[in-house]
Motif scaffolding. Structure first.
Motif, PDB file in Angstrom:
ATOM      1  N   GLN A 243      92.086  78.720 -59.876  1.00  0.00           N
ATOM      2  CA  GLN A 243      91.316  79.739 -59.170  1.00  0.00           C
ATOM      3  C   GLN A 243      90.739  79.129 -57.901  1.00  0.00           C
ATOM      4  N   ALA A 244      90.478  79.997 -56.947  1.00  0.00           N
ATOM      5  CA  ALA A 244      89.971  79.538 -55.656  1.00  0.00           C
ATOM      6  C   ALA A 244      88.611  78.856 -55.822  1.00  0.00           C
ATOM      7  N   ALA A 245      88.377  77.830 -55.043  1.00  0.00           N
ATOM      8  CA  ALA A 245      87.095  77.129 -55.096  1.00  0.00           C
ATOM      9  C   ALA A 245      86.045  77.911 -54.315  1.00  0.00           C
ATOM     10  N   ALA A 246      84.813  77.804 -54.764  1.00  0.00           N
ATOM     11  CA  ALA A 246      83.715  78.449 -54.051  1.00  0.00           C
ATOM     12  C   ALA A 246      83.428  77.677 -52.769  1.00  0.00           C
ATOM     13  N   GLY A 247      83.178  78.402 -51.671  1.00  0.00           N
ATOM     14  CA  GLY A 247      82.868  77.774 -50.396  1.00  0.00           C
ATOM     15  C   GLY A 247      81.395  77.924 -50.059  1.00  0.00           C
ATOM     16  N   ASN A 248      81.048  77.531 -48.834  1.00  0.00           N
ATOM     17  CA  ASN A 248      79.649  77.626 -48.409  1.00  0.00           C
ATOM     18  C   ASN A 248      79.211  79.072 -48.220  1.00  0.00           C
ATOM     19  N   THR A 249      80.177  79.945 -47.923  1.00  0.00           N
ATOM     20  CA  THR A 249      79.842  81.354 -47.694  1.00  0.00           C
ATOM     21  C   THR A 249      80.751  82.289 -48.480  1.00  0.00           C
ATOM     22  N   SER A 250      81.520  81.760 -49.434  1.00  0.00           N
ATOM     23  CA  SER A 250      82.466  82.600 -50.170  1.00  0.00           C
ATOM     24  C   SER A 250      82.515  82.195 -51.635  1.00  0.00           C
ATOM     25  N   LEU A 251      82.976  83.134 -52.457  1.00  0.00           N
ATOM     26  CA  LEU A 251      83.134  82.909 -53.886  1.00  0.00           C
ATOM     27  C   LEU A 251      84.492  83.431 -54.320  1.00  0.00           C
ATOM     28  N   PRO A 252      85.063  82.900 -55.404  1.00  0.00           N
ATOM     29  CA  PRO A 252      86.361  83.405 -55.871  1.00  0.00           C
ATOM     30  C   PRO A 252      86.252  84.851 -56.347  1.00  0.00           C
ATOM     31  N   GLN A 253      87.313  85.600 -56.138  1.00  0.00           N
ATOM     32  CA  GLN A 253      87.324  86.999 -56.550  1.00  0.00           C
ATOM     33  C   GLN A 253      88.115  87.209 -57.838  1.00  0.00           C
ATOM     34  N   ALA A 254      88.690  86.147 -58.385  1.00  0.00           N
ATOM     35  CA  ALA A 254      89.435  86.236 -59.643  1.00  0.00           C
ATOM     36  C   ALA A 254      89.248  84.947 -60.429  1.00  0.00           C
ATOM     37  N   LEU A 255      89.253  85.057 -61.742  1.00  0.00           N
ATOM     38  CA  LEU A 255      89.096  83.896 -62.621  1.00  0.00           C
ATOM     39  C   LEU A 255      90.449  83.507 -63.212  1.00  0.00           C
ATOM     40  N   ASP A 256      90.524  82.274 -63.690  1.00  0.00           N
ATOM     41  CA  ASP A 256      91.760  81.763 -64.283  1.00  0.00           C
ATOM     42  C   ASP A 256      91.831  82.194 -65.739  1.00  0.00           C
ATOM     43  N   GLY A 257      92.523  83.301 -65.984  1.00  0.00           N
ATOM     44  CA  GLY A 257      92.655  83.810 -67.338  1.00  0.00           C
ATOM     45  C   GLY A 257      93.410  82.870 -68.250  1.00  0.00           C
ATOM     46  N   ASN A 258      94.311  82.061 -67.675  1.00  0.00           N
ATOM     47  CA  ASN A 258      95.057  81.107 -68.490  1.00  0.00           C
ATOM     48  C   ASN A 258      94.108  80.100 -69.133  1.00  0.00           C
ATOM     49  N   ALA A 259      93.127  79.620 -68.359  1.00  0.00           N
ATOM     50  CA  ALA A 259      92.174  78.648 -68.898  1.00  0.00           C
ATOM     51  C   ALA A 259      91.222  79.284 -69.903  1.00  0.00           C
ATOM     52  N   ILE A 260      90.985  80.591 -69.771  1.00  0.00           N
ATOM     53  CA  ILE A 260      90.021  81.257 -70.656  1.00  0.00           C
ATOM     54  C   ILE A 260      90.636  81.584 -72.007  1.00  0.00           C
TER      55      ILE A 260
END
Length: 403
Positions: free
Chosen positions: A165-182
């Motif tokens: 999943q995308a890493a969180a940035g200084n001004t942004s957050l991921p819009q999807a989670l890694d369902g495979n890991a969950i």
């Protein structure tokens, strides 16, 4: 040097025209409320104001992106909460399935309820946000990340998204989670090794899920616990796939309920084995929460000769794996909650930054209305005085005296 009357008049008219233009420009500034309307008004202020506007535009774009990510994370967190509730319902059903008085019809009823809950869990894993993006598809991939391929030969659920999943940035957050890991990386058994009954067993022997007593002593080998009847006494022998029989566990008399320990592992054996029965201990790999539920369904529908032992073994293992899967869901939900808290902080930070940039831009290019109106009135008064003086000076001509 002689200055003609016509030249004097021309200069005066030019000056009056310039004052009229300045008055019109000042009036335009008052009407728009802007001191700097073009770069020539104040090149330095215009450049700094443009820089502030660009930063403000980027900040506002980041705010819109953050709001989209926050909405997706809120829906993902809600989906994880629902998944946790479904897992708890599965657990409650498995507890009731352990009732020794239940017959095939009661177990079939529980199996059907478990199948329904399994389908609901797959539905939650395939949730989409308001924009149609999958919430648990990881870094992208298929529009439906979790595909149920379960059949008689048993392929189970397949993850067609992209892991990670995308890493969180200084001004942004991921819009999807890694369902495979969950949902797709649940450790089998107790997380270190998995105990199972040999398909050819005819006795009623079963085991606990086992535990690790000494992690340093674990070898990662496959082990087989075989049973043989010698002189009317049931005995067991533990054999490693690498080193052969394990010292201290060769031909040991068996008693139901006994606990044995070997090479870092500990397990309890229950029931009465038959000669030739075998228990297998294998290093744990990963399974998925959907297969865990399906294994419980299959165990409840098992009608083999030693179905009772198989069912007890499968349900005990399912409970442990289900708890491990629930822990992963709770961990993902906690991470989503942390990101939502971070979204609130980032939103406040960027809102404050927007206010600062707007203030800076206003300071550079906006007009002080009180000062602007005062300047306009002074310019207007000066123009009126110049017009009156010009009218008086225009009469001072030799032709006026001749007449």
């Amino acid at each position: 040097m002689r200055i003609s009357t016509a030249n004097s008049y021309d200069n005066t008219v030019s000056l009056l025209a310039r004052r009229q233009a300045e008055l019109a420009a000042q009036q335009e500034k008052i009407a728009t409320g802007k001191r700097v309307q073009k770069a020539s008004d104040d090149p330095v202020a215009a450049t700094l104001a443009e820089t502030a506007q660009n930063r403000l535009s980027r900040t506002q774009a980041d705010l819109r992106s953050l709001e989209t990510a926050r909405s997706s994370l809120q829906q993902a967190e809600s989906g994880l909460a629902e998944s946790g509730e479904l897992i708890q319902k599965v657990r409650d059903l498995l507890v009731s399935a352990g009732n020794a008085t239940f017959g095939p019809s009661e177990r079939e009823d529980i199996a059907r309820q478990l199948e329904g809950l399994r389908e609901q869990m797959i539905g939650v894993a395939n949730l989409k946000d308001n924009s149609g993006r999958t919430l648990f598809g990881g870094l992208g991939g298929a529009a439906t990340p979790f595909v149920d391929l379960y059949s008689a030969i048993g392929n189970g659920v397949q993850f067609n998204g992209q892991r990670g999943q995308a890493a969180a940035g200084n001004t942004s957050l991921p819009q999807a989670l890694d369902g495979n890991a969950i949902w797709m990386r649940v450790p089998q058994g107790n997380g270190s090794f998995t105990l199972g009954l040999d398909p050819g067993n005819t006795g009623s022997v079963s085991t606990s899920v086992g535990e690790v007593r000494d992690p340093a002593a674990l070898t990662g080998d496959d082990y087989a616990i075989g049973f043989a009847e010698v002189a009317g006494v049931m005995q067991y022998t533990v054999t490693s796939s690498v080193t052969g029989p394990v010292a201290g566990h060769i031909g040991v008399p068996y008693t139901p309920g006994m606990t044995i320990e070997f090479e870092g592992q500990s397990l309890q054996m229950n029931g009465q084995p038959a000669a030739g029965d075998q228990i297998n201990s294998l290093p744990s790999t990963n399974t998925n929460i959907f297969k865990v539920v399906q294994d419980a369904v299959d165990a409840l529908r098992d009608t083999s000769t030693n179905s009772g032992a198989v069912r007890n073994q499968a349900l005990a293992r399912t409970m442990t794996e289900l708890d491990a899967g629930h822990d992963r869901v709770l961990l993902a939900r906690g991470r989503a909650g942390e990101w939502l808290n971070r979204a609130d902080s980032l939103n406040t930070l960027m809102e404050d930054r927007s206010v600062d940039l707007k203030t800076e831009k206003s300071r550079l290019e906006d007009l002080d209305l009180v000062k602007g109106i005062s300047d306009f009135q002074m310019q207007q008064l000066g123009l009126e005085a110049a017009l009156k003086s010009y009218a008086q000076v225009q009469r001072l001509s030799l032709f006026q005296v001749i007449n």
